[in-house]
Design a protein around this motif. Sequence first.
Motif, PDB file in Angstrom:
ATOM      1  N   THR A  74       9.916 168.045  16.033  1.00 36.23           N
ATOM      2  CA  THR A  74       9.270 167.299  14.954  1.00 36.23           C
ATOM      3  C   THR A  74       9.757 167.815  13.616  1.00 36.23           C
ATOM      4  O   THR A  74       9.761 169.034  13.380  1.00 36.23           O
ATOM      5  CB  THR A  74       7.738 167.441  15.029  1.00 36.23           C
ATOM      6  OG1 THR A  74       7.281 166.917  16.279  1.00 36.23           O
ATOM      7  CG2 THR A  74       7.061 166.687  13.886  1.00 36.23           C
ATOM      8  N   THR A  76       9.257 168.706   9.954  1.00 39.16           N
ATOM      9  CA  THR A  76       8.098 169.039   9.125  1.00 39.16           C
ATOM     10  C   THR A  76       8.379 168.865   7.644  1.00 39.16           C
ATOM     11  O   THR A  76       7.452 168.701   6.848  1.00 39.16           O
ATOM     12  CB  THR A  76       7.653 170.487   9.375  1.00 39.16           C
ATOM     13  OG1 THR A  76       8.758 171.380   9.120  1.00 39.16           O
ATOM     14  CG2 THR A  76       7.203 170.667  10.825  1.00 39.16           C
ATOM     15  N   ARG A  77       9.663 168.900   7.263  1.00 41.22           N
ATOM     16  CA  ARG A  77      10.011 168.749   5.846  1.00 41.22           C
ATOM     17  C   ARG A  77      11.468 168.367   5.702  1.00 41.22           C
ATOM     18  O   ARG A  77      12.319 168.824   6.468  1.00 41.22           O
ATOM     19  CB  ARG A  77       9.755 170.059   5.088  1.00 41.22           C
ATOM     20  CG  ARG A  77      10.089 170.013   3.603  1.00 41.22           C
ATOM     21  CD  ARG A  77       9.719 171.303   2.900  1.00 41.22           C
ATOM     22  NE  ARG A  77      10.189 171.329   1.523  1.00 41.22           N
ATOM     23  CZ  ARG A  77      11.384 171.800   1.155  1.00 41.22           C
ATOM     24  NH1 ARG A  77      12.213 172.297   2.067  1.00 41.22           N
ATOM     25  NH2 ARG A  77      11.740 171.776  -0.115  1.00 41.22           N
ATOM     26  N   TYR A 100      16.021 157.849   7.660  1.00 43.58           N
ATOM     27  CA  TYR A 100      14.575 158.066   7.760  1.00 43.58           C
ATOM     28  C   TYR A 100      13.969 156.888   8.503  1.00 43.58           C
ATOM     29  O   TYR A 100      13.847 155.786   7.967  1.00 43.58           O
ATOM     30  CB  TYR A 100      13.996 158.178   6.348  1.00 43.58           C
ATOM     31  CG  TYR A 100      12.539 158.556   6.268  1.00 43.58           C
ATOM     32  CD1 TYR A 100      12.139 159.884   6.347  1.00 43.58           C
ATOM     33  CD2 TYR A 100      11.556 157.589   6.078  1.00 43.58           C
ATOM     34  CE1 TYR A 100      10.804 160.246   6.245  1.00 43.58           C
ATOM     35  CE2 TYR A 100      10.211 157.935   5.971  1.00 43.58           C
ATOM     36  CZ  TYR A 100       9.844 159.273   6.059  1.00 43.58           C
ATOM     37  OH  TYR A 100       8.516 159.622   5.958  1.00 43.58           O
ATOM     38  N   LEU A 237       5.614 162.328   6.010  1.00 46.10           N
ATOM     39  CA  LEU A 237       6.767 163.220   5.858  1.00 46.10           C
ATOM     40  C   LEU A 237       7.461 163.037   4.514  1.00 46.10           C
ATOM     41  O   LEU A 237       7.802 164.015   3.841  1.00 46.10           O
ATOM     42  CB  LEU A 237       7.761 162.988   7.004  1.00 46.10           C
ATOM     43  CG  LEU A 237       9.052 163.801   6.939  1.00 46.10           C
ATOM     44  CD1 LEU A 237       8.782 165.297   6.946  1.00 46.10           C
ATOM     45  CD2 LEU A 237       9.980 163.403   8.096  1.00 46.10           C
ATOM     46  N   ARG A 240       5.273 164.522   1.753  1.00 39.57           N
ATOM     47  CA  ARG A 240       5.290 165.983   1.798  1.00 39.57           C
ATOM     48  C   ARG A 240       6.629 166.556   1.351  1.00 39.57           C
ATOM     49  O   ARG A 240       6.706 167.710   0.923  1.00 39.57           O
ATOM     50  CB  ARG A 240       4.978 166.466   3.215  1.00 39.57           C
ATOM     51  CG  ARG A 240       3.520 166.299   3.600  1.00 39.57           C
ATOM     52  CD  ARG A 240       3.199 166.941   4.933  1.00 39.57           C
ATOM     53  NE  ARG A 240       3.654 166.130   6.063  1.00 39.57           N
ATOM     54  CZ  ARG A 240       4.640 166.462   6.880  1.00 39.57           C
ATOM     55  NH1 ARG A 240       5.330 167.572   6.681  1.00 39.57           N
ATOM     56  NH2 ARG A 240       4.954 165.681   7.906  1.00 39.57           N
ATOM     57  N   SER A 241       7.676 165.752   1.469  1.00 39.87           N
ATOM     58  CA  SER A 241       9.013 166.216   1.098  1.00 39.87           C
ATOM     59  C   SER A 241       9.362 165.910  -0.351  1.00 39.87           C
ATOM     60  O   SER A 241      10.483 166.182  -0.798  1.00 39.87           O
ATOM     61  CB  SER A 241      10.053 165.576   2.029  1.00 39.87           C
ATOM     62  OG  SER A 241       9.796 165.904   3.380  1.00 39.87           O
TER      63      SER A 241
END
Length: 404
Positions: A74, A76-77, A100, A237, A240-241
């Motif tokens: 997965t 995460t960033r 993406y 995602l 958060r990125s």
Amino acid sequence: MNENTDVVVIGGGYAGVMAANRLTQRGDVTVTLINPRRSFVHRIRLHQLVGGTHDAVVDYREVLSEGVRLVVDTVTRIDAAGRGVELASGDRVGYDYLVYAVGSGSADPRVPGAAEFAYPIAGLEEVQRLRPVLDAAPTTAAVTVVGAGPTGIETAAELAEAGRAVTLVCGRILGPYLHPRGRRSVAKRLAGLGVTIIDGPGASVTAVSGDAVRLDDGRELPSTVTIWTAGFGVPDLAVRSGLSTDALGRLRTDETLTSVDDVRIVAAGDSAAPSDLPLRMSCQAAMPMGARAADTVLSRIAGERPETLNQSFAAQCISLGRNDGIFQFAKRTDVAVWFNIDGRLGAKLKEIVCAGVIKHMADEAHKPGAYRLHRVSGGATRRQQLLQAAAGRGEAPIPADQAA
């Protein structure tokens, strides 16, 4: 000798698999697909998994090119500045280009009790959590399906056909996408299966408990098992990125599906918001967008100008149990028209679509570049009109390669 280009695809759904397969047509491109599961989830069959008539998974060896490296993990960033992705395992994978394609899942219901007592079914693990609950409930137990889009309709029909006592709570209208003629056909079939349809004013759910569903007109419906299909959300995602997203969290792109922040990042499928005019969440949009995203990356590698999005829709197909269905035809701009095919032929057409989706991905795996549906004409005219209107209001995003 050409320098090798590393492309990472995040997400192994319809868009991600199509993009990854298509990228293998260049021998100097290394493609890595990162996905949290070892098997492909055939989401348009998840309602069958609920009803016990299909397992809704496909081995990646059937749909993914041998030239694609599958990493089961997965992300995460995304480190856009450092051109790398960080994984839950602690590993890091670098990239020259990133696709993406993280897809979508169940939306936060934001209804008291729904998160605790209702069962969402937008993902494989969610359905696997629901199945034992259904198996433990008596056949006569009241099952309430909340949400009357395709997922809700198909799930209600599947369970009713299996002998369950099903109530479908529509919120407002049954099958909002459908033409009124198609809606009447669906309602008739559901009634024939014994499904109780709750629609119209006052039919929105305001609370869920362990044994009931409350509506905004004060009615309380007994419900031993409540299944939630109302709305979709996307993973956070991109948020958060630190990448630009729309209000739902979809990655904002231009019409080539390139991130407005970074020309090295493109998006496809449910998690993309091209020009802030996202397409309907569906595999019908996801696969062509996956192909378009791959073409954008390949064009940039070749030093060419990428083509723009040209999405053309044809229909929406809904199964109504194993022996009935509806194939609702639509304009290429994704607006339903009066004509539909229902009954057994409708069911057969839906099954052809489900099998055809897998075939499209498998064919692209074996012969990358063969897929052509993202080039079908007819969908661009209306989209250009919408883009021009948005530009006039100052709402259209600026492409990353034109940003200051």
